[in-house]
Design an enzyme around this catalytic site. Structure first.
Site, mmCIF file in Angstrom:
data_model
loop_
_atom_site.group_PDB
_atom_site.id
_atom_site.type_symbol
_atom_site.label_atom_id
_atom_site.label_comp_id
_atom_site.label_asym_id
_atom_site.label_seq_id
_atom_site.Cartn_x
_atom_site.Cartn_y
_atom_site.Cartn_z
ATOM 1 N N HIS A 90 96.394 107.590 -7.776
ATOM 2 C CA HIS A 90 96.069 107.943 -6.382
ATOM 3 C C HIS A 90 95.954 106.693 -5.488
ATOM 4 O O HIS A 90 94.875 106.395 -4.955
ATOM 5 C CB HIS A 90 94.783 108.775 -6.318
ATOM 6 C CG HIS A 90 94.713 109.639 -5.096
ATOM 7 N ND1 HIS A 90 94.111 110.870 -5.062
ATOM 8 C CD2 HIS A 90 95.203 109.453 -3.833
ATOM 9 C CE1 HIS A 90 94.209 111.402 -3.852
ATOM 10 N NE2 HIS A 90 94.878 110.545 -3.081
ATOM 11 N N GLU A 122 91.733 115.259 -11.411
ATOM 12 C CA GLU A 122 91.720 113.839 -11.094
ATOM 13 C C GLU A 122 90.317 113.294 -11.325
ATOM 14 O O GLU A 122 89.366 113.915 -10.829
ATOM 15 C CB GLU A 122 92.111 113.663 -9.627
ATOM 16 C CG GLU A 122 92.827 112.368 -9.362
ATOM 17 C CD GLU A 122 93.541 112.386 -8.022
ATOM 18 O OE1 GLU A 122 92.956 111.831 -7.083
ATOM 19 O OE2 GLU A 122 94.643 112.948 -7.936
ATOM 20 N N ARG A 167 98.233 116.289 -3.064
ATOM 21 C CA ARG A 167 97.023 116.540 -3.843
ATOM 22 C C ARG A 167 97.432 117.168 -5.176
ATOM 23 O O ARG A 167 98.301 118.048 -5.223
ATOM 24 C CB ARG A 167 96.073 117.496 -3.110
ATOM 25 C CG ARG A 167 95.308 116.883 -1.943
ATOM 26 C CD ARG A 167 94.255 115.855 -2.388
ATOM 27 N NE ARG A 167 93.535 115.263 -1.266
ATOM 28 C CZ ARG A 167 93.863 114.112 -0.666
ATOM 29 N NH1 ARG A 167 94.901 113.410 -1.088
ATOM 30 N NH2 ARG A 167 93.134 113.645 0.337
HETATM 31 P P1 NAP Z 1 100.031 116.429 8.289
HETATM 32 O O1 NAP Z 1 100.681 115.570 9.320
HETATM 33 O O2 NAP Z 1 98.994 117.393 8.716
HETATM 34 O O3 NAP Z 1 101.200 117.189 7.508
HETATM 35 C C1 NAP Z 1 100.981 118.269 6.682
HETATM 36 C C2 NAP Z 1 102.186 119.200 6.794
HETATM 37 O O4 NAP Z 1 102.019 120.261 5.852
HETATM 38 C C3 NAP Z 1 102.340 119.844 8.164
HETATM 39 O O5 NAP Z 1 103.671 119.700 8.588
HETATM 40 C C4 NAP Z 1 102.012 121.313 7.919
HETATM 41 O O6 NAP Z 1 102.781 122.201 8.719
HETATM 42 C C5 NAP Z 1 102.441 121.457 6.481
HETATM 43 N N1 NAP Z 1 101.841 122.601 5.816
HETATM 44 C C6 NAP Z 1 100.594 123.110 5.938
HETATM 45 N N2 NAP Z 1 100.459 124.194 5.152
HETATM 46 C C7 NAP Z 1 101.651 124.371 4.542
HETATM 47 C C8 NAP Z 1 102.146 125.303 3.620
HETATM 48 N N3 NAP Z 1 101.384 126.328 3.185
HETATM 49 N N4 NAP Z 1 103.432 125.177 3.193
HETATM 50 C C9 NAP Z 1 104.207 124.172 3.641
HETATM 51 N N5 NAP Z 1 103.794 123.260 4.530
HETATM 52 C C10 NAP Z 1 102.529 123.357 4.964
HETATM 53 O O7 NAP Z 1 99.355 115.533 7.159
HETATM 54 P P2 NAP Z 1 99.809 114.094 6.624
HETATM 55 O O8 NAP Z 1 99.103 113.038 7.363
HETATM 56 O O9 NAP Z 1 101.298 114.057 6.536
HETATM 57 O O10 NAP Z 1 99.171 114.160 5.140
HETATM 58 C C11 NAP Z 1 99.617 115.155 4.240
HETATM 59 C C12 NAP Z 1 98.757 115.205 2.988
HETATM 60 O O11 NAP Z 1 99.032 114.073 2.193
HETATM 61 C C13 NAP Z 1 97.247 115.124 3.243
HETATM 62 O O12 NAP Z 1 96.705 116.403 3.500
HETATM 63 C C14 NAP Z 1 96.712 114.534 1.975
HETATM 64 O O13 NAP Z 1 96.285 115.544 1.093
HETATM 65 C C15 NAP Z 1 97.909 113.805 1.368
HETATM 66 N N6 NAP Z 1 97.726 112.335 1.331
HETATM 67 C C16 NAP Z 1 97.695 111.701 0.130
HETATM 68 C C17 NAP Z 1 97.575 110.321 0.088
HETATM 69 C C18 NAP Z 1 97.563 109.589 -1.224
HETATM 70 O O14 NAP Z 1 96.853 108.600 -1.348
HETATM 71 N N7 NAP Z 1 98.333 109.995 -2.196
HETATM 72 C C19 NAP Z 1 97.455 109.582 1.258
HETATM 73 C C20 NAP Z 1 97.484 110.260 2.461
HETATM 74 C C21 NAP Z 1 97.626 111.649 2.490
HETATM 75 P P3 NAP Z 1 102.587 122.322 10.328
HETATM 76 O O15 NAP Z 1 102.955 120.960 10.863
HETATM 77 O O16 NAP Z 1 103.565 123.349 10.739
HETATM 78 O O17 NAP Z 1 101.155 122.645 10.537
#
Ligand code: NAP
Length: 322
Positions: free
Chosen positions: A284, A265, A236
């Site tokens: 995005h 954005e 994000r």
């Molecule tokens: P996810 O599986 O929930 O992974 C998020 C990771 O971030 C988890 O490992 C979590 O740790 C970690 N985290 C949470 N708070 C943190 C902090 N303060 N410092 C460091 N790490 C932290 O989510 P995902 O499916 O991989 O997606 C991740 C993000 O990508 C989404 O939230 C979204 O904003 C973004 N995204 C963007 C697009 C795009 O179109 N560009 C597409 C999809 C997703 P724990 O596992 O220990 O809880």
């Protein structure tokens, strides 16, 4: 029969699924503002929202009939889920189905930044290509470099695996918890944020946008990154400070940056980042593959149908029925 509003057109899989389940579906073409969206939301039992729809406390308090909100995204920072939980509204998202698409997009940005794709492409399109150039466009070779994954969840781990298995990279990561299986698969090391910044040749952001991660990448963080390193953000835009990033690139402290998300954005066409060849910016499009978007539509529809039956959702953010 329940009424469902989809706030913008998404693949028809969603509408078809919901209609087969007996729901009445209306598809909007986006809304002029949040007030207009709220007026329509008041009339329905469920919403399929876009990440650009701001579903805050005020919105939720006034949309009295809502039972389910299913976000067409995995990130759900646009929705106040804690407040929705208090009101008994189920919140859904679309995990897993967009993991590979987004990790591949992060790799696309990484390759493009490392090999100066922006200036190289402009050189050709502007008719300036004179011939093979021994001293131009020298980029960064990625093999055996160290990548720091900030937020080693689904997408972060998928990217790390591509980097480790495909490019022989060393993996450092941060997350709230240690990932034992991931460490076994990729020899990744769990480190603190400061060590990740100072030891990585590439830093790639995959954490959610939260109070803890907002502006995590500020002036301090970019200065802590290695000279000549690369910053990638597909999570994000609000996780980085765009002014601080500009300074880090302009001074050539960073080699380059690849952004799929910007802050704000959409990005202003006057953003100074657009002047820099070292910044490659996409609008995005992380999950924008045919497969991922189709599957996201289906998960969204299933979330709505399940939530309307008081059942746990497929992508369940606030777990009110489990
Ligand atoms: P996810 O599986 O929930 O992974 C998020 C990771 O971030 C988890 O490992 C979590 O740790 C970690 N985290 C949470 N708070 C943190 C902090 N303060 N410092 C460091 N790490 C932290 O989510 P995902 O499916 O991989 O997606 C991740 C993000 O990508 C989404 O939230 C979204 O904003 C973004 N995204 C963007 C697009 C795009 O179109 N560009 C597409 C999809 C997703 P724990 O596992 O220990 O809880």
């Amino acid at each position: 029969m329940s009424n469902v509003l989809i706030t913008k057109e998404i693949p028809s899989t969603a509408k078809n699924y919901l209609e087969e389940k007996g729901h009445k579906v209306k598809i909007a073409c986006g809304f002029e503002d949040n007030k207009a969206l709220l007026e329509e939301a008041k009339k329905v039992d469920a919403l399929i929202t876009m990440l650009s729809d701001k579903i805050d406390q005020d919105f939720l308090s006034h949309a009295k009939n809502l039972k389910v909100i299913s976000n067409y995204a995995v990130g759900h920072n646009n929705i106040d889920s804690n407040f929705a939980t208090k009101l008994g509204i189920a919140i859904g998202n679309t995990p897993d189905v967009l993991t590979n698409a987004t990790a591949e997009l992060a790799m696309t940005l990484l390759f493009a930044v490392a090999r100066n794709a922006k200036s190289a492409m402009r050189n050709v399109s502007e008719g300036k290509w004179q011939g093979w150039e021994p001293m131009g466009f020298h980029g960064v070779e990625l093999n055996a470099k160290t990548i720091g994954i900030v937020g080693a969840g689904r997408i972060g781990q998928a990217m790390a695996k591509m980097c480790h298995h495909g490019l022989n990279m060393n993996i450092l990561y941060t997350a709230r918890s240690k990932k034992t299986e991931f460490e076994k698969q990729t020899k990744a090391q769990h480190v603190d944020f400061e060590n990740l910044l100072s030891q990585s040749d590439i830093v790639s952001v995959h954490c959610p946008l939260t109070e803890q991660t907002e502006l995590l990448f500020n002036d301090w963080a970019f200065k802590k990154m290695k000279k000549g390193s690369i910053f990638i953000n597909t999570a994000r835009g609000e996780v980085h400070d765009e002014g601080a990033l500009y300074d880090a690139l302009k001074s050539a402290h960073l080699f380059g940056a690849g952004l799929d998300v910007t802050n704000p954005e959409p990005m202003s066409p006057n953003s100074k980042l657009l002047e820099l060849d070292s910044a490659i910016i996409f609008p995005h499009i992380g999950s924008a593959t045919v497969k991922a978007r189709e599957e996201m539509a289906l998960v969204c529809a299933k979330n709505v149908d399940l939530g309307l039956q008081n059942k746990p959702l497929v992508g369940d953010v606030n777990n009110i029925y489990s």
